[in-house]
Design an enzyme around this catalytic site. Structure first.
Site, PDB file in Angstrom:
ATOM      1  N   GLY A 195       0.781  -1.244   0.000  1.00  0.00           N
ATOM      2  CA  GLY A 195       0.000   0.000   0.000  1.00  0.00           C
ATOM      3  C   GLY A 195       0.806   1.285   0.000  1.00  0.00           C
ATOM      4  N   GLU A 221       4.109   4.588   5.712  1.00  0.00           N
ATOM      5  CA  GLU A 221       2.893   3.777   5.621  1.00  0.00           C
ATOM      6  C   GLU A 221       1.790   4.475   4.846  1.00  0.00           C
ATOM      7  OE1 GLU A 221       1.592   1.007   5.612  1.00  0.00           O
ATOM      8  OE2 GLU A 221       1.145   0.224   7.591  1.00  0.00           O
ATOM      9  N   ASP A 268      -4.839   2.224  10.590  1.00  0.00           N
ATOM     10  CA  ASP A 268      -6.255   1.984  10.837  1.00  0.00           C
ATOM     11  C   ASP A 268      -6.396   1.514  12.289  1.00  0.00           C
ATOM     12  OD1 ASP A 268      -8.948   1.426  10.405  1.00  0.00           O
ATOM     13  OD2 ASP A 268      -8.603  -0.358   9.219  1.00  0.00           O
ATOM     14  N   LYS A 290      -6.644   6.895  10.254  1.00  0.00           N
ATOM     15  CA  LYS A 290      -8.055   6.624  10.564  1.00  0.00           C
ATOM     16  C   LYS A 290      -8.147   6.445  12.075  1.00  0.00           C
ATOM     17  CE  LYS A 290      -9.946   3.621   7.169  1.00  0.00           C
ATOM     18  NZ  LYS A 290     -10.388   2.238   6.829  1.00  0.00           N
ATOM     19  N   PHE A 307     -13.937   2.845   4.365  1.00  0.00           N
ATOM     20  CA  PHE A 307     -12.988   2.102   3.563  1.00  0.00           C
ATOM     21  C   PHE A 307     -12.635   2.894   2.310  1.00  0.00           C
ATOM     22  CE2 PHE A 307     -11.047  -1.150   0.997  1.00  0.00           C
ATOM     23  CZ  PHE A 307     -10.304  -1.826   1.945  1.00  0.00           C
ATOM     24  N   VAL A 308     -11.348   3.135   2.134  1.00  0.00           N
ATOM     25  CA  VAL A 308     -10.901   3.946   0.999  1.00  0.00           C
ATOM     26  C   VAL A 308     -10.019   3.140   0.041  1.00  0.00           C
ATOM     27  CG1 VAL A 308     -11.049   6.158   2.227  1.00  0.00           C
ATOM     28  CG2 VAL A 308      -8.929   4.825   2.355  1.00  0.00           C
ATOM     29  N   ASP A 338      -5.627  -0.624  -1.793  1.00  0.00           N
ATOM     30  CA  ASP A 338      -6.378  -1.530  -2.655  1.00  0.00           C
ATOM     31  C   ASP A 338      -7.732  -1.912  -2.105  1.00  0.00           C
ATOM     32  OD1 ASP A 338      -5.023  -3.067  -0.515  1.00  0.00           O
ATOM     33  OD2 ASP A 338      -5.964  -4.784  -1.508  1.00  0.00           O
ATOM     34  N   ARG A 393      -5.168   0.231  -6.992  1.00  0.00           N
ATOM     35  CA  ARG A 393      -4.051   0.945  -6.357  1.00  0.00           C
ATOM     36  C   ARG A 393      -3.553   2.092  -7.233  1.00  0.00           C
ATOM     37  NH1 ARG A 393      -2.044  -2.287  -2.055  1.00  0.00           N
ATOM     38  NH2 ARG A 393      -2.254  -4.518  -2.363  1.00  0.00           N
TER      39      ARG A 393
HETATM   40  P1  IMP Z   1      -4.204  -1.758  10.611  1.00  0.00           P
HETATM   41  O1  IMP Z   1      -3.347  -2.903  11.053  1.00  0.00           O
HETATM   42  O2  IMP Z   1      -5.651  -1.986  10.977  1.00  0.00           O
HETATM   43  O3  IMP Z   1      -3.720  -0.407  11.073  1.00  0.00           O
HETATM   44  O4  IMP Z   1      -4.262  -1.806   9.043  1.00  0.00           O
HETATM   45  C1  IMP Z   1      -3.265  -1.340   8.261  1.00  0.00           C
HETATM   46  C2  IMP Z   1      -3.324  -1.909   6.862  1.00  0.00           C
HETATM   47  O5  IMP Z   1      -4.661  -2.275   6.474  1.00  0.00           O
HETATM   48  C3  IMP Z   1      -2.912  -0.830   5.893  1.00  0.00           C
HETATM   49  O6  IMP Z   1      -1.524  -0.832   5.692  1.00  0.00           O
HETATM   50  C4  IMP Z   1      -3.730  -1.157   4.672  1.00  0.00           C
HETATM   51  O7  IMP Z   1      -3.029  -2.062   3.849  1.00  0.00           O
HETATM   52  C5  IMP Z   1      -4.979  -1.815   5.192  1.00  0.00           C
HETATM   53  N1  IMP Z   1      -6.125  -0.873   5.257  1.00  0.00           N
HETATM   54  C6  IMP Z   1      -6.659  -0.287   6.355  1.00  0.00           C
HETATM   55  N2  IMP Z   1      -7.680   0.518   6.051  1.00  0.00           N
HETATM   56  C7  IMP Z   1      -7.797   0.471   4.705  1.00  0.00           C
HETATM   57  C8  IMP Z   1      -8.680   1.104   3.755  1.00  0.00           C
HETATM   58  O8  IMP Z   1      -9.585   1.901   4.089  1.00  0.00           O
HETATM   59  N3  IMP Z   1      -8.476   0.783   2.452  1.00  0.00           N
HETATM   60  C9  IMP Z   1      -7.514  -0.085   2.027  1.00  0.00           C
HETATM   61  N4  IMP Z   1      -6.671  -0.697   2.861  1.00  0.00           N
HETATM   62  C10 IMP Z   1      -6.812  -0.431   4.193  1.00  0.00           C
HETATM   63 MG    MG Z   2      -3.999  -3.620   1.888  1.00  0.00          MG
END
Ligand code: IMP
Ligand code: MG
Length: 188
Positions: free
Chosen positions: A49, A105, A109, A137, A158-159, A165, A171
């Site tokens: 990403g 990064e 999220d 987020k 969700f973006v 992606d 992407r």
């Molecule tokens: P986390 O572990 O929940 O912080 O998630 C991080 C990873 O989830 C990011 O590096 C993204 O690859 C993916 N991700 C989180 N939110 C989104 C979104 O809204 N769209 C696409 N990928 C996301």
């Molecule tokens: Mg991803």
């Protein structure tokens, strides 16, 4: 396998335009160059990403820097939330000991991914370790993580686009869009 629909069919709204992205990334580049003046940094990009953000950010840096990559998995295809567990699929090729490391990064999220990666990198004794994320987020945060540079704060939607992606597609979009998940059915 079925071809993914054109992005317009899934786009609820453009959240951040290409111009807004580029302007903000130029600001981040200046800020980082200023903060690390006289030092060398190692940019670590978490695949996949962060690729677009990394390449645009690099072009805005005026300090010497190297890049390295690692791949981790959190979300599986079809899943919209990351688990607390993160698997390292591909490790760095460089030794980070005594280097100034900046983790680049796409989005933080839940924070689970970054938290696990930070713990791993910290154990390798870098001279410093900071985080630069394009998107934050914050509403969705479960693990507390230090973020030193943030591009944009976004709502818990969700973006896709600009490296992010939807089940590995889209992407390439030059902007960040909100996905209308009611119009999308994941591949079987
Ligand atoms: P986390 O572990 O929940 O912080 O998630 C991080 C990873 O989830 C990011 O590096 C993204 O690859 C993916 N991700 C989180 N939110 C989104 C979104 O809204 N769209 C696409 N990928 C996301
Ligand atoms: Mg991803």
């Amino acid at each position: 396998m079925q071809a993914p629909p054109p992005y317009k069919e899934l786009l609820a709204e453009v959240l951040i335009t290409e111009e807004q992205l580029q302007k903000r990334i130029a600001e981040l580049g200046s800020e980082i160059s200023r903060d690390y003046q006289g030092k060398e940094i190692l940019l670590i990009c978490i695949l996949r990403g962060g690729i677009m953000f990394l390449t645009d950010l690099m072009r805005q840096l005026t300090i010497p820097h190297a890049v390295d990559f690692m791949a981790v998995s959190s979300y599986g295809t079809g899943a919209r939330e990351s688990s607390g567990q993160v698997r390292i699929n591909m490790d760095l090729s460089m030794d980070i000991k005594d280097r100034h490391v900046l983790l680049v990064e796409d989005i933080v999220d839940s924070g689970n991914t970054i938290a696990s990666v930070l713990a791993l990198l910290e154990s390798r004794q870098p001279a410093s370790l900071k985080v630069c994320t394009l998107l934050d987020k914050a509403e969705a945060r479960k693990a507390e993580v230090p973020i030193h540079y943030t591009g944009f704060h976004i709502p818990a939607k969700f973006v896709f686009g600009y490296g992010l992606d939807l089940d590995e597609y889209y992407r390439n979009l030059p902007f960040i869009g909100v996905v209308d998940l009611t119009k999308y059915s994941p591949p079987k």
